[in-house]
Design a protein around this motif. Sequence first.
Motif, PDB file in Angstrom:
ATOM      1  N   PRO A   8       0.332   5.444  -5.073  1.00 31.31           N
ATOM      2  CA  PRO A   8       0.198   6.872  -4.776  1.00 31.31           C
ATOM      3  C   PRO A   8      -1.223   7.209  -4.332  1.00 31.31           C
ATOM      4  O   PRO A   8      -2.188   6.597  -4.771  1.00 31.31           O
ATOM      5  N   LYS A   9      -1.335   8.179  -3.450  1.00 31.50           N
ATOM      6  CA  LYS A   9      -2.641   8.634  -2.966  1.00 31.50           C
ATOM      7  C   LYS A   9      -3.254   9.544  -4.023  1.00 31.50           C
ATOM      8  O   LYS A   9      -2.558  10.309  -4.682  1.00 31.50           O
ATOM      9  N   VAL A  10      -4.542   9.491  -4.177  1.00 33.25           N
ATOM     10  CA  VAL A  10      -5.252  10.315  -5.149  1.00 33.25           C
ATOM     11  C   VAL A  10      -5.967  11.422  -4.383  1.00 33.25           C
ATOM     12  O   VAL A  10      -6.718  11.172  -3.442  1.00 33.25           O
ATOM     13  N   LYS A  11      -5.693  12.668  -4.810  1.00 31.83           N
ATOM     14  CA  LYS A  11      -6.348  13.813  -4.180  1.00 31.83           C
ATOM     15  C   LYS A  11      -7.553  14.189  -5.036  1.00 31.83           C
ATOM     16  O   LYS A  11      -7.432  14.409  -6.239  1.00 31.83           O
ATOM     17  N   GLU A  47       0.821  -1.203   0.000  1.00 32.37           N
ATOM     18  CA  GLU A  47       0.000   0.000   0.000  1.00 32.37           C
ATOM     19  C   GLU A  47       0.860   1.260   0.000  1.00 32.37           C
ATOM     20  O   GLU A  47       0.426   2.303  -0.471  1.00 32.37           O
TER      21      GLU A  47
END
Length: 142
Positions: free
Chosen positions: A92-95, A88
């Motif tokens: 990448p985190k999605v904004k 995890e």
Amino acid sequence: MNHSEQNRLLREILAGEETPDFRRASLETGLAALRRRRQHRQIMHAGVWLTLPLTLAVGILLQRSAAPVNRLRVAAVAPPATAPSVSEADVPKVKIITEEELLALFPDRTVALIGKPGHQQLLVFGQADRRPGSANANRGVD
């Protein structure tokens, strides 16, 4: 030729002294023609029956020769035995941004959001719209 002339010719042919030779020659010619037709028909039938197994054999040989190529192609495309693991932390985190923030990313371009909320698509046109009264001019964007 009228009917009476036909009858006269028939009587001459059938009643004349040369009749047996003429009949024999005519009969032999007709029989020879019938024999040629029968022989031709037999050759055609034999040809059809001989080409059918030959066509089947060629089809089977072509299918067998094509099978190894398909197997090699499948083996070459097969995925690797072990897939790399993804943690995890690597994802990448999605904004998520609002419509206003999205439109602000394209200040000098004509932009349109099309579709139902949640299923919208963004269209960005190639040239800046600098006409007076346009959406960008009304927003105060240069």
